[in-house]
Design an enzyme around this catalytic site. Structure first.
Site, PDB file in Angstrom:
ATOM      1  N   ARG A  61       1.002  -1.192  -0.158  1.00 52.10           N
ATOM      2  CA  ARG A  61      -0.054   0.082   0.055  1.00 52.10           C
ATOM      3  C   ARG A  61       0.808   1.232   0.099  1.00 52.10           C
ATOM      4  O   ARG A  61       0.249   2.514  -0.518  1.00 52.10           O
ATOM      5  CB  ARG A  61      -1.133   0.075   0.933  1.00 52.10           C
ATOM      6  CG  ARG A  61      -1.596  -0.861   1.238  1.00 52.10           C
ATOM      7  CD  ARG A  61      -2.544  -0.524   2.350  1.00 52.10           C
ATOM      8  NE  ARG A  61      -2.018  -1.635   3.820  1.00 52.10           N
ATOM      9  CZ  ARG A  61      -2.701  -1.934   4.880  1.00 52.10           C
ATOM     10  NH1 ARG A  61      -4.039  -2.037   4.898  1.00 52.10           N
ATOM     11  NH2 ARG A  61      -1.582  -2.617   5.636  1.00 52.10           N
ATOM     12  N   HIS A 198       8.409 -21.927   9.013  1.00 51.07           N
ATOM     13  CA  HIS A 198      10.118 -21.308   8.280  1.00 51.07           C
ATOM     14  C   HIS A 198      10.804 -22.159   9.427  1.00 51.07           C
ATOM     15  O   HIS A 198      12.012 -22.537   9.396  1.00 51.07           O
ATOM     16  CB  HIS A 198      10.374 -19.931   8.680  1.00 51.07           C
ATOM     17  CG  HIS A 198       9.838 -19.901  10.161  1.00 51.07           C
ATOM     18  ND1 HIS A 198       9.164 -19.431  11.193  1.00 51.07           N
ATOM     19  CD2 HIS A 198      11.131 -19.643  11.215  1.00 51.07           C
ATOM     20  CE1 HIS A 198       9.154 -18.549  12.162  1.00 51.07           C
ATOM     21  NE2 HIS A 198      10.904 -19.008  12.828  1.00 51.07           N
ATOM     22  N   LYS A 202      15.137 -24.831   8.674  1.00 51.07           N
ATOM     23  CA  LYS A 202      16.128 -25.233  10.189  1.00 51.07           C
ATOM     24  C   LYS A 202      17.306 -27.043   9.149  1.00 51.07           C
ATOM     25  O   LYS A 202      16.128 -27.582   9.122  1.00 51.07           O
ATOM     26  CB  LYS A 202      15.865 -25.377  11.042  1.00 51.07           C
ATOM     27  CG  LYS A 202      15.510 -23.719  11.542  1.00 51.07           C
ATOM     28  CD  LYS A 202      15.777 -23.980  12.875  1.00 51.07           C
ATOM     29  CE  LYS A 202      14.994 -22.767  13.421  1.00 51.07           C
ATOM     30  NZ  LYS A 202      15.764 -21.242  13.083  1.00 51.07           N
ATOM     31  N   ASP A 255      -0.097 -19.994  18.355  1.00 53.75           N
ATOM     32  CA  ASP A 255       0.860 -19.108  18.416  1.00 53.75           C
ATOM     33  C   ASP A 255       2.019 -20.501  17.502  1.00 53.75           C
ATOM     34  O   ASP A 255       2.695 -20.306  16.667  1.00 53.75           O
ATOM     35  CB  ASP A 255       1.282 -18.243  18.897  1.00 53.75           C
ATOM     36  CG  ASP A 255       2.784 -17.666  18.089  1.00 53.75           C
ATOM     37  OD1 ASP A 255       2.729 -17.134  16.356  1.00 53.75           O
ATOM     38  OD2 ASP A 255       4.213 -17.703  18.222  1.00 53.75           O
ATOM     39  N   HIS A 260       4.881 -25.419  14.735  1.00 54.78           N
ATOM     40  CA  HIS A 260       5.794 -26.052  14.749  1.00 54.78           C
ATOM     41  C   HIS A 260       6.304 -27.316  15.474  1.00 54.78           C
ATOM     42  O   HIS A 260       6.813 -28.016  15.089  1.00 54.78           O
ATOM     43  CB  HIS A 260       6.477 -24.615  15.703  1.00 54.78           C
ATOM     44  CG  HIS A 260       6.797 -23.319  15.114  1.00 54.78           C
ATOM     45  ND1 HIS A 260       6.908 -22.991  13.199  1.00 54.78           N
ATOM     46  CD2 HIS A 260       7.201 -21.910  15.526  1.00 54.78           C
ATOM     47  CE1 HIS A 260       6.839 -21.911  12.864  1.00 54.78           C
ATOM     48  NE2 HIS A 260       6.870 -21.333  14.345  1.00 54.78           N
ATOM     49  N   LYS A 360       7.769 -17.494  26.705  1.00 52.03           N
ATOM     50  CA  LYS A 360       8.720 -16.855  26.567  1.00 52.03           C
ATOM     51  C   LYS A 360       9.347 -16.088  27.596  1.00 52.03           C
ATOM     52  O   LYS A 360       8.772 -16.521  28.107  1.00 52.03           O
ATOM     53  CB  LYS A 360       7.698 -15.425  25.851  1.00 52.03           C
ATOM     54  CG  LYS A 360       7.262 -15.171  24.240  1.00 52.03           C
ATOM     55  CD  LYS A 360       7.371 -15.024  23.771  1.00 52.03           C
ATOM     56  CE  LYS A 360       6.588 -15.152  22.121  1.00 52.03           C
ATOM     57  NZ  LYS A 360       7.434 -15.155  20.865  1.00 52.03           N
TER      58      LYS A 360
END
Length: 512
Positions: A61, A198, A202, A255, A260, A360
């Site tokens: 944009r 992603h 690896k 998440d 993953h 986290k």
């Protein structure tokens, strides 16, 4: 040639350049493009794996001309290139950059894109092969694909291919994942859809299959007769940074686990595929995901732990708690830590628990798969000074120092019979050298060559969400009372340790 035939790559030797094509990046003005995608393309060019007839179109944009886009990307690559910058090599890529400006929900942008693609096909001999990378917010996935389809930009014919790469999250629940898959299937064939994770770029993740199935000493003991349990840890030593708006709606379970971590489980636990063809590998992965036992509400309470970090000290610095982060509710019940006990209901893994944890602001950044083997019988050593035997453990490290470690017991030198633990340690960097990588090189190259092995299929996505759905339902019905329940800089709430201690086990000491 049929559309399906267009998806079958011709016989290709290792190291051959990818097909001529145009890469169209939706969201090209964002962080993912400058930090990962363009550096990955640069690294592929350095390895000689890009076609000389590759072109890149950025769509966003932001008000920019093609020249301004080239200048921006050229500044970015100098900052984010993971290796020594080669101006001559970059000049070849820079000249192939183009830009189309507009809003993703406007029809006009797709007409502009169609015109630009036709010009590039004529000028650069890209043969009408296109792949679209959706580096956008998830709410744009379906609209972009639908408008590409309406403009005729997803149609495969006369040997040309069209593919779409979609970044996670693939939905936020089982229902939304199914809805997204329906939207995509209405416009694309499954072989055109590349759901990217992603983590699977690896080297060590890809090496799991090679390690298991090319070494005769490991596969015979890779089962319930010899393995006591497995631990998968995905720990981060950072908080949510500036992602509060996304994270406070998602949380650690959504998440990390359906994508993953379940990908790591499926590669670790799958049966040998009949070949390394994409669907042969993914068929076996899907079987594992479907074999994971869904939890009853009672089992959710016993076999899951959630946590949220409070203020604490990480790497010597005092940090704020999750509820003080930007765009996070002051009374948020969203989890930043998850621990699960997962059981796989098949012959190979019956009664072998897989313990998972992710969070986290943990003490260190590490991703690993630890396979704990059963103890040898103690009978032989009963009349010696040895009071216990060292258990064998195999650790596959995915980050930050990729490698594999095997622990076993050996006699300590001296007149007494004493045992000590010994590690056989393999590190990628020491053995093969360290090549610059963003984790996206292999995935982009595979998309350009039509190899979908490392990408999720629709049934895999839905199988993962099916396991997570009962947990989300119970957690929604019973909000946590103790948040925040672990200090930043620690290994999560005490209940995570109790999850394993009830089974007579404990989490691996990651300071080893």
């Amino acid at each position: 040639m049929s559309p399906e035939d267009a998806n079958v790559p011709a016989e290709r030797r290792a190291g051959d350049p990818a097909d001529p094509c145009v890469m169209v990046i939706f969201g090209a003005a964002g962080d993912l493009t400058k930090r990962k995608l363009v550096p990955a393309l640069y690294n592929l060019a350095k390895e000689g794996l890009l076609s000389n007839d590759l072109a890149i179109i950025g769509v966003a944009r932001r008000e920019m001309s093609t020249e301004e886009f080239r200048e921006k990307i050229s500044r970015d690559i100098r900052e984010y290139a993971a290796s020594t910058f080669d101006p001559k090599l970059w000049q070849q890529i820079e000249s192939r950059l183009h830009y189309v400006r507009g809003h993703f929900d406007e029809d006009s942008i797709y007409h502009q894109l169609q015109e630009r693609l036709s010009l590039i096909d004529a000028e650069q001999a890209t043969r009408g092969n296109y792949f679209y990378y959706l580096a956008t917010a998830p709410e744009y996935f379906s609209p972009i694909v639908q408008k590409l389809h309406a403009a005729g930009l997803t149609q495969e014919q006369n040997g040309r291919w069209r593919r779409v790469i979609i970044e996670k999250p693939f939905g936020t629940s089982l229902d939304s994942a199914r809805a997204l898959n329906r939207d995509l299937a209405a416009c694309l064939k499954e072989h055109q859809i590349y759901r990217i994770d992603h983590y699977l770029g690896k080297e060590t993740v890809q090496n799991i299959l090679v390690f298991r199935f090319s070494n005769g000493i490991f596969e015979p003991i890779w089962n319930r007769r010899y393995i006591d349990h497995a631990q998968i840890t995905v720990a981060e030593d950072i908080g949510i940074e500036l992602r509060g708006g996304y994270y406070d709606a998602a949380g650690a379970l959504r998440d990390m686990v359906p994508n993953h971590i379940f990908q790591l489980i499926s590669l670790t636990a799958m049966e040998p595929p009949i070949s390394f063809e994409a669907d042969a590998v993914r068929d076996e992965q899907a079987k594992i995901l479907r074999a994971i036992q869904p939890m009853t509400p009672e089992e959710v309470l016993k076999r899951t732990v959630r946590g949220q970090y409070g203020e604490g000290v990480v790497k010597g610095k005092r940090v704020a708690g999750y509820r003080s982060e930007v765009k996070v509710a002051s009374d948020s019940y969203i989890e930043t830590f998850v621990a699960l006990k997962v059981l796989i209901d098949n012959w190979r893994w019956s009664d072998v628990p897989f313990y998972l944890r992710t969070g986290k602001y943990l003490p260190r950044r590490v991703t690993e798969i630890a396979i704990q083997f059963k103890k040898a019988p103690f009978m032989l050593f009963r009349k010696t000074p040895i009071d216990r035997l060292t258990t064998n453990r195999l650790v596959i490290r995915l980050q930050p120092d990729e490698g594999i470690t095997l622990r076993f017991g050996a006699k300590v030198p001296g007149p007494l019979m004493r045992l000590g633990p010994v590690d056989m340690d393999f590190k990628y960097a020491d053995t093969f050298g360290c090549k610059p990588s963003t984790g996206y090189e292999r995935l982009l190259y595979d998309c350009m060559t039509g190899d979908a092995t490392l990408f999720q299929r629709a049934d895999m996505v839905e199988a993962g969400w099916s396991v997570v759905a009962p947990i989300l339902d119970v957690w929604k019905a019973l909000p946590p009372r103790s948040f925040p329940n672990y200090a930043a800089g620690t290994w999560g709430p005490k209940e995570a340790g109790e999850l394993m201690e009830r089974d007579g086990r404990h989490w691996r000491n990651l300071e080893d």
